[in-house]
Design an enzyme around this catalytic site. Structure first.
Site, PDB file in Angstrom:
ATOM      1  N   GLY A  11       6.779 -13.842   7.524  1.00 15.83           N
ATOM      2  CA  GLY A  11       6.952 -14.301   8.905  1.00 15.83           C
ATOM      3  C   GLY A  11       5.631 -14.249   9.648  1.00 15.83           C
ATOM      4  N   ILE A  27       4.999 -13.446  15.987  1.00 10.70           N
ATOM      5  CA  ILE A  27       4.263 -12.478  16.801  1.00 10.70           C
ATOM      6  C   ILE A  27       4.207 -11.106  16.136  1.00 10.70           C
ATOM      7  CG2 ILE A  27       4.231 -11.298  19.015  1.00 10.70           C
ATOM      8  CD1 ILE A  27       4.985 -13.828  20.354  1.00 10.70           C
ATOM      9  N   HIS A  51     -18.292 -14.363  38.582  1.00  9.67           N
ATOM     10  CA  HIS A  51     -19.152 -14.791  37.484  1.00  9.67           C
ATOM     11  C   HIS A  51     -19.997 -13.616  37.029  1.00  9.67           C
ATOM     12  CE1 HIS A  51     -21.760 -17.390  35.087  1.00  9.67           C
ATOM     13  NE2 HIS A  51     -22.788 -16.732  35.604  1.00  9.67           N
TER      14      HIS A  51
HETATM   15  P1  NAD Z   1       9.112 -14.726  15.674  1.00 14.25           P
HETATM   16  O1  NAD Z   1      10.226 -15.653  15.937  1.00 14.25           O
HETATM   17  O2  NAD Z   1       7.965 -14.638  16.619  1.00 14.25           O
HETATM   18  O3  NAD Z   1       8.467 -15.057  14.260  1.00 14.25           O
HETATM   19  C1  NAD Z   1       9.203 -15.124  13.072  1.00 14.25           C
HETATM   20  C2  NAD Z   1       8.449 -16.042  12.139  1.00 14.25           C
HETATM   21  O4  NAD Z   1       9.055 -15.958  10.864  1.00 14.25           O
HETATM   22  C3  NAD Z   1       8.504 -17.499  12.566  1.00 14.25           C
HETATM   23  O5  NAD Z   1       7.201 -18.017  12.568  1.00 14.25           O
HETATM   24  C4  NAD Z   1       9.396 -18.143  11.507  1.00 14.25           C
HETATM   25  O6  NAD Z   1       9.060 -19.488  11.263  1.00 14.25           O
HETATM   26  C5  NAD Z   1       9.120 -17.262  10.317  1.00 14.25           C
HETATM   27  N1  NAD Z   1      10.191 -17.241   9.311  1.00 14.25           N
HETATM   28  C6  NAD Z   1      11.533 -17.254   9.513  1.00 14.25           C
HETATM   29  N2  NAD Z   1      12.186 -17.175   8.330  1.00 14.25           N
HETATM   30  C7  NAD Z   1      11.240 -17.084   7.376  1.00 14.25           C
HETATM   31  C8  NAD Z   1      11.271 -16.954   5.957  1.00 14.25           C
HETATM   32  N3  NAD Z   1      12.423 -16.888   5.302  1.00 14.25           N
HETATM   33  N4  NAD Z   1      10.106 -16.895   5.281  1.00 14.25           N
HETATM   34  C9  NAD Z   1       8.918 -16.954   5.954  1.00 14.25           C
HETATM   35  N5  NAD Z   1       8.827 -17.072   7.285  1.00 14.25           N
HETATM   36  C10 NAD Z   1       9.966 -17.130   7.994  1.00 14.25           C
HETATM   37  O7  NAD Z   1       9.799 -13.310  15.434  1.00 14.25           O
HETATM   38  P2  NAD Z   1       9.154 -11.881  15.240  1.00 14.25           P
HETATM   39  O8  NAD Z   1       7.690 -11.967  15.055  1.00 14.25           O
HETATM   40  O9  NAD Z   1       9.975 -11.216  14.182  1.00 14.25           O
HETATM   41  O10 NAD Z   1       9.449 -11.218  16.629  1.00 14.25           O
HETATM   42  C11 NAD Z   1      10.794 -11.037  17.050  1.00 14.25           C
HETATM   43  C12 NAD Z   1      10.933 -11.097  18.530  1.00 14.25           C
HETATM   44  O11 NAD Z   1      10.242 -10.040  19.149  1.00 14.25           O
HETATM   45  C13 NAD Z   1      10.401 -12.377  19.091  1.00 14.25           C
HETATM   46  O12 NAD Z   1      11.366 -12.904  19.967  1.00 14.25           O
HETATM   47  C14 NAD Z   1       9.160 -11.989  19.827  1.00 14.25           C
HETATM   48  O13 NAD Z   1       8.995 -12.773  20.988  1.00 14.25           O
HETATM   49  C15 NAD Z   1       9.409 -10.536  20.179  1.00 14.25           C
HETATM   50  N6  NAD Z   1       8.131  -9.829  20.160  1.00 14.25           N
HETATM   51  C16 NAD Z   1       7.236 -10.089  21.130  1.00 14.25           C
HETATM   52  C17 NAD Z   1       6.013  -9.479  21.116  1.00 14.25           C
HETATM   53  C18 NAD Z   1       5.038  -9.773  22.203  1.00 14.25           C
HETATM   54  O14 NAD Z   1       5.432 -10.270  23.232  1.00 14.25           O
HETATM   55  N7  NAD Z   1       3.749  -9.520  22.002  1.00 14.25           N
HETATM   56  C19 NAD Z   1       5.655  -8.624  20.088  1.00 14.25           C
HETATM   57  C20 NAD Z   1       6.585  -8.403  19.100  1.00 14.25           C
HETATM   58  C21 NAD Z   1       7.807  -9.015  19.146  1.00 14.25           C
END
Ligand code: NAD
Length: 469
Positions: A172, A175, A440
């Site tokens: 994945g 984020i 700046h």
């Molecule tokens: P995400 O949705 O950001 O990313 C998950 C990723 O996994 C996506 O890019 C997706 O395409 C990919 N994916 C899905 N299935 C897959 C597979 N079988 N094989 C390979 N890739 C696959 O979810 P996350 O990173 O797990 O985060 C979860 C939630 O937590 C999100 O809603 C995020 O906004 C939140 N979060 C936010 C922050 C922040 O604001 N900085 C930090 C951590 C988490």
């Protein structure tokens, strides 16, 4: 109040401040939920260490060499745990000062006016006139993986930082995946990221993600796009991952063995764990609870906020919703959801941040826009830090030049995006931003320069960079 994450404790404290008698039920021993205990806050403590390590390496190009860092994993973990401890203690005293009663245990509805909580001392019934559900979300799982093997990590166990694996696979490229990749790469792991889609952070515009992708392609062992992991086998020497192309076509890389595998493929709402049907609250088959623009569920005296009501699953969305729900319950009925955007930030290196309309959305919706893209290679401050790969992009409405959206990649993008959020909320146009004197030399000028590009008044580069859709 069910759940003491950022949404839940904010709602509880606001309701108490508005004169309500509040009981806050939380399954864990400390307040703060996933974000504070095993999410946003500990990850930022680790990301800060990662940033200092990477900065120290980068300084070699500035004529200053520190040599390889000495990593004391217990020290790093101890610092992170200390940060969490300080904040959770602070929350407990805030709850006490407000006379919010905290009940520790798992709550399930028994009727539309009561929950039963399984506490250490036995079952406690809490009855209520109003309830706010803020029970959050949990990591999504891919069926068939060996979840009882401690080498298969989720965000919580990855943040526990038991050790630094030699080879780490992150499934994945969103984020969580990329933030944890930033941490473990800096600590010395060889990181591979596998992403199902054709690019990293698929929710952000590709041009803004590219500078991040370019930097980490050089640092990490591999980034596999359009690929998924079909199978993970627990072997003595490690976890063996078998790859498949996302579209089933041949040519996926051969299986590889890793010391640890982190699964970060999104999160799922916890709506199904609450016996909400006993209260008559509708939960859909995926666990979401639908709410109106005052965060009310189908049962008017039961509200729901945060991850459980919908994307984006972000703490700052939950806190905003929590305040709104508390105020509505306290009788401030004029108050409805009216925020124009919820900003997103990936705290990677460089950071990626975006808000409002993305360029992809503008195109899909047929919104006519003007794009102003300021390359940080023309920012004295960015050059001085040796980090001119950044970009600041602002979309303005064609004609009115009102700001529609912005996306920034670069150092501190997460801080810089806030100005554009305020601009959007205030209905600012390019002239408002371009005539606001920015200090700046700062990175904040990149927002101002983008506005100047849209206005055609930029002098720090040739004004032709302005492009229309
Ligand atoms: P995400 O949705 O950001 O990313 C998950 C990723 O996994 C996506 O890019 C997706 O395409 C990919 N994916 C899905 N299935 C897959 C597979 N079988 N094989 C390979 N890739 C696959 O979810 P996350 O990173 O797990 O985060 C979860 C939630 O937590 C999100 O809603 C995020 O906004 C939140 N979060 C936010 C922050 C922040 O604001 N900085 C930090 C951590 C988490």
């Amino acid at each position: 109040m069910l759940g003491a994450g950022p949404g839940g404790y904010t709602a509880a404290f606001r309701a108490a401040d508005l004169g309500k008698k509040v009981v806050l039920v939380e399954r864990y021993a400390t307040l703060g939920g996933v974000c504070l205990n095993v999410g946003c806050i500990p990850s930022k403590a680790l990301l800060h260490a990662a940033k200092v390590i990477a900065d120290a390496e980068d300084m070699a190009a500035h004529g200053v060499s520190f040599g390889p860092p000495k990593i004391d994993i217990d020290g790093i973990r101890g610092f992170k745990d200390g940060v969490v401890g300080k904040l959770t203690k602070g929350l407990s005293s805030l709850a006490k000062a407000r006379k919010v009663t905290v009940v520790q245990g798992r709550a399930k509805f028994t009727s539309a006016h009561a929950v039963a909580v399984e506490t250490k001392e036995g079952r406690k019934v809490v009855s209520f006139d109003h309830c706010i559900i803020a029970a959050g979300s949990q990591s999504a799982r891919i069926p068939g993986f060996p979840y009882d093997d401690p080498r298969l990590l989720d965000s919580t166990s990855a943040l526990a930082l038991r050790d630094v694996p030699k080879r780490l696979l992150i499934i994945g490229g969103g984020i969580i995946g990329l933030e944890m990749a930033t941490v473990y790469d800096a600590l010395g792991s060889k990181v591979t990221v596998v992403e199902f889609m054709d690019r990293l952070i698929p929710g952000a515009d590709p041009d803004i993600v590219r500078p991040l992708a370019k930097r980490i392609e050089k640092r990490y062992e591999k980034i596999l796009l359009k690929t998924k992991v079909a199978k993970i086998e627990a072997l003595k020497e490690g976890l063996r991952a078998t790859y498949e192309s996302a579209d089933g076509s041949p040519g996926a890389p051969p299986p590889q063995v890793y010391d640890r595998v982190l699964l970060s493929v999104g999160r799922r709402p916890n709506g199904k764990n609450l016996a909400a049907e006993k209260a008559g609250v509708k939960v859909d088959e995926r666990g979401w609870i639908a709410v109106d623009n005052q965060m009310r569920t189908n049962i008017p005296h039961i509200h729901a906020i945060g991850d459980i009501v919908g994307e984006p699953m972000l703490a700052h969305k939950a806190t905003h919703e929590g305040k709104l729900a508390a105020e509505v319950i306290a009788g401030m009925h004029h108050h409805v959801w009216e925020a124009r955007t919820i900003p997103s930030v990936a705290y990677t290196d460089p950071e990626v941040a975006w808000m409002g309309l993305s360029e992809a959305e503008a195109k899909a919706k047929g919104v006519e826009y003007e794009k102003a893209l300021f390359p940080w290679a023309a920012s004295g401050r960015a050059i001085g830090m040796g980090r001119e790969e950044g970009l600041t992009k602002i979309l303005f409405e064609k004609g009115t030049k009102r700001i529609l959206g912005a996306a920034i990649v670069g150092l501190n993008a997460g801080e810089l995006i806030a100005e554009t959020v305020l601009a959007l909320e205030m209905g600012a146009d390019a002239e408002d931003i371009g005539l606001t004197i920015h200090p700046h030399p700062t990175l904040s000028e990149t927002v101002f320069f983008s506005a100047e590009i849209a206005e055609g008044t930029i002098t720090d580069m040739m004004p032709k960079a302005r492009t229309a859709s």
